[in-house]
Design a protein around this motif. Structure first.
Motif, short mmCIF file in Angstrom:
data_model
loop_
_atom_site.label_atom_id
_atom_site.label_comp_id
_atom_site.label_asym_id
_atom_site.label_seq_id
_atom_site.Cartn_x
_atom_site.Cartn_y
_atom_site.Cartn_z
N ASN A 1 58.93 -58.50 65.09
CA ASN A 1 57.50 -58.73 65.32
C ASN A 1 56.66 -57.53 64.90
N PRO A 2 55.36 -57.74 64.68
CA PRO A 2 54.49 -56.61 64.31
C PRO A 2 54.59 -55.48 65.32
N ASN A 3 54.68 -54.26 64.80
CA ASN A 3 54.74 -53.02 65.60
C ASN A 3 56.04 -52.88 66.40
N PHE B 1 64.08 -48.84 62.43
CA PHE B 1 63.00 -49.26 61.54
C PHE B 1 61.91 -49.97 62.34
N THR B 2 60.69 -50.00 61.76
CA THR B 2 59.52 -50.55 62.43
C THR B 2 58.75 -51.47 61.48
N ASN B 3 58.34 -52.61 62.01
CA ASN B 3 57.47 -53.52 61.25
C ASN B 3 56.03 -53.06 61.43
N THR B 4 55.47 -52.40 60.43
CA THR B 4 54.10 -51.90 60.53
C THR B 4 53.07 -52.89 60.01
N SER B 5 53.50 -54.06 59.58
CA SER B 5 52.56 -55.07 59.09
C SER B 5 52.01 -55.87 60.27
N GLU B 6 51.05 -56.72 60.00
CA GLU B 6 50.47 -57.57 61.05
C GLU B 6 51.16 -58.92 61.15
N TYR B 7 52.25 -59.09 60.40
CA TYR B 7 52.94 -60.38 60.37
C TYR B 7 54.39 -60.23 60.83
N PRO B 8 54.97 -61.27 61.43
CA PRO B 8 56.39 -61.21 61.79
C PRO B 8 57.26 -61.20 60.54
N ILE B 9 58.45 -60.64 60.69
CA ILE B 9 59.43 -60.59 59.61
C ILE B 9 60.68 -61.34 60.08
N GLY C 1 59.02 -53.38 52.37
CA GLY C 1 57.92 -52.55 52.84
C GLY C 1 58.01 -52.15 54.30
N VAL C 2 59.18 -52.35 54.93
CA VAL C 2 59.37 -51.97 56.33
C VAL C 2 59.51 -50.45 56.43
N ARG C 3 58.93 -49.87 57.48
CA ARG C 3 59.03 -48.42 57.66
C ARG C 3 60.39 -48.05 58.24
N ILE C 4 61.06 -47.10 57.60
CA ILE C 4 62.36 -46.61 58.07
C ILE C 4 62.11 -45.36 58.91
N ASP C 5 62.52 -45.41 60.17
CA ASP C 5 62.30 -44.30 61.10
C ASP C 5 63.49 -43.35 61.17
N GLU C 6 64.70 -43.86 60.94
CA GLU C 6 65.89 -43.02 60.99
C GLU C 6 66.94 -43.59 60.05
N VAL C 7 67.50 -42.73 59.21
CA VAL C 7 68.58 -43.14 58.32
C VAL C 7 69.43 -41.91 58.00
N HIS C 8 70.74 -42.12 57.78
CA HIS C 8 71.66 -41.02 57.52
C HIS C 8 72.56 -41.36 56.34
N LYS C 9 72.96 -40.34 55.61
CA LYS C 9 73.90 -40.53 54.50
C LYS C 9 75.34 -40.45 55.02
N HIS C 10 76.26 -40.97 54.23
CA HIS C 10 77.67 -40.72 54.47
C HIS C 10 78.01 -39.30 54.03
N SER C 11 79.08 -38.78 54.56
CA SER C 11 79.51 -37.45 54.10
C SER C 11 80.10 -37.53 52.70
N LEU C 12 80.57 -38.73 52.31
CA LEU C 12 81.11 -38.96 50.97
C LEU C 12 80.35 -40.10 50.31
N PRO C 13 80.27 -40.12 49.00
CA PRO C 13 79.60 -41.25 48.33
C PRO C 13 80.33 -42.56 48.62
N VAL C 14 79.58 -43.65 48.63
CA VAL C 14 80.16 -44.98 48.77
C VAL C 14 79.94 -45.75 47.47
N ARG C 15 80.77 -46.76 47.25
CA ARG C 15 80.74 -47.47 45.96
C ARG C 15 79.70 -48.57 45.88
N TYR C 16 79.25 -49.09 47.03
CA TYR C 16 78.50 -50.34 47.00
C TYR C 16 77.00 -50.18 46.81
N VAL C 17 76.46 -48.94 46.85
CA VAL C 17 75.04 -48.72 46.53
C VAL C 17 74.92 -47.39 45.78
#
Length: 397
Positions: free
Chosen positions: A178-180, A265-273, A232-248
């Protein structure tokens, strides 16, 4: 087709009506014309004066009677509703809205009052206005457009790992953001335990690949992360792996670990996702639905530098785990090859049509190189015996 009738027995006169006359008489007294009430009314009437008092003030309870009529005949508008069933061929069932019916109350009171001034027999008809619902089917349809799809490959994953990826991602199938609203990936998927259905599989721990419960969950979080970026969703927290991964590509992974690393993550739009997840034997996917975006988004990964590996790490088989492969000193069995590390940057690109409007740096990550792992036997060679040549070449920096 309905009628309501009120007569004298149904109506009571306001006992405070005399205060209107007294107030008028007091006003005349202020002008120096002291009279009693009967003389005042006679003189006032002779001069052509009149005192208009609203009918609903004179008759107590009439407002309540009219409201009871309105409650009987008026129809509340019904808003359209979205039923999200992600596993159906059409994931959205959107109901029709229904217009409401309201009595034109202002006209009703004006009609009653107009007749009340000239007659004690009042006959009025109700007139209606149509009330449009605040949420129509057309509006709800505009909220359920597919914004993006993102997939990653699981064709080369083991059974346990593939199971974990699909299970974790399924927790978001049918999820409405939902929004926010801010969401924690770890909170939604639950603890990474066998009690929650997760199986043993390869994980990255302390910079090395090893066996653990829930291996593959990070691919689920990474798949969702990339779909959210493209929405366009806002990412509030994300972490890398200590080693590269193959799938991205580098810098676009999203490692999660209980109690220490999360994807938020946070929905900063005025519409539901609306989020739909699904899988087959080769891939897992995330579809995101919402109101159409003003822009489209793409990601770009750039490798800045390669960090060379320092070669192999030779580990004696002191716990006799690999005796079927190596036994004597000078005999080797390779577990993994050295892997280079990388410095990388990831960007989020915003497009208007085919035109790149903006490119924003969202990640700057360093993946440390990984040493190869070679197991060596620990038994002393008997006299006259040579170690078996397994063809393993030790790699040094």
């Amino acid at each position: 087709d309905k009628n309501w009738k009120f007569d004298g027995d149904d109506l009571k006169v306001n006992s405070d009506i005399h205060t209107i006359l007294e107030a008028s008489q007091d006003e005349d007294s202020l002008l120096g014309k002291e009279t009693d009430t009967s003389d005042f009314l006679a003189q006032f009437n002779k001069k052509g004066g009149s005192i208009n008092v609203s009918f609903n003030y004179i008759f107590t309870g009439l407002d309540e009677k009219i409201e009871s009529i309105l409650n009987e005949v008026e129809i509340e508008p019904i808003n359209s509703k979205i039923n999200f069933t992600p596993d159906n061929k059409n994931p959205f069932d959107i109901t029709e809205s229904v217009n409401g019916k309201r009595v034109n109350k202002q006209k009703l009171y004006n009609d009653i009052n107009e007749q009340f001034l000239t007659s004690n027999k009042i006959n009025v008809e109700l007139s209606y206005t149509e009330e449009i619902p605040t949420i129509t089917k057309e509006y709800n349809e505009s909220l359920t457009k597919k914004i993006t799809t993102f997939s990653t490959n699981v064709a080369d994953s083991t059974g346990g790992r593939k199971h974990n990826v699909k299970l974790a991602l399924s927790k978001f199938n049918g999820f409405v953001l939902n929004p926010n609203e801010t969401v924690s990936f770890n909170t939604i998927i639950g603890e990474h335990t066998t009690q929650n259905g997760y199986k043993p599989a390869t994980i990255i721990y302390n910079g090395e690949f090893t066996e653990g419960i829930g291996g593959g969950i990070c691919q689920a979080s990474t798949t969702l992360y990339n779909a959210l970026l493209l929405s366009g969703v806002r990412i509030d927290e994300v972490h890398k792996h200590s080693l590269p991964v193959r799938y991205v590509p580098l810098g676009l992974d999203a490692m999660v670990a209980e109690y220490t690393s999360d994807l938020k993550f946070t929905n900063t739009s005025e519409y539901p996702i609306y989020i739909k997840t699904y899988s087959d034997k080769n891939s897992v996917s995330v579809d995101v639905f919402s109101h159409e975006l003003d822009y489209t988004y793409k990601t770009r990964s750039e490798t800045i530098d390669t960090i060379k590996s320092s070669g192999d790490k030779v580990i004696p088989d002191t716990d006799r785990k690999y005796t079927s492969k190596v036994l004597f000193k000078g005999e080797y069995f390779r577990i993994s090859y050295p892997k280079d590390g990388y410095e990388a940057k990831a960007y989020l690109q915003k497009y208007l049509g085919d035109k790149l409007i903006e490119e924003t740096l969202i990640r700057h990550e360093i993946y440390q190189p990984q040493r190869g792992v070679v197991i060596e036997g620990v038994e002393d060679l008997p006299a006259g015996i040579s170690p078996i040549d397994s063809g393993v070449k030790i790699m040094y920096e």
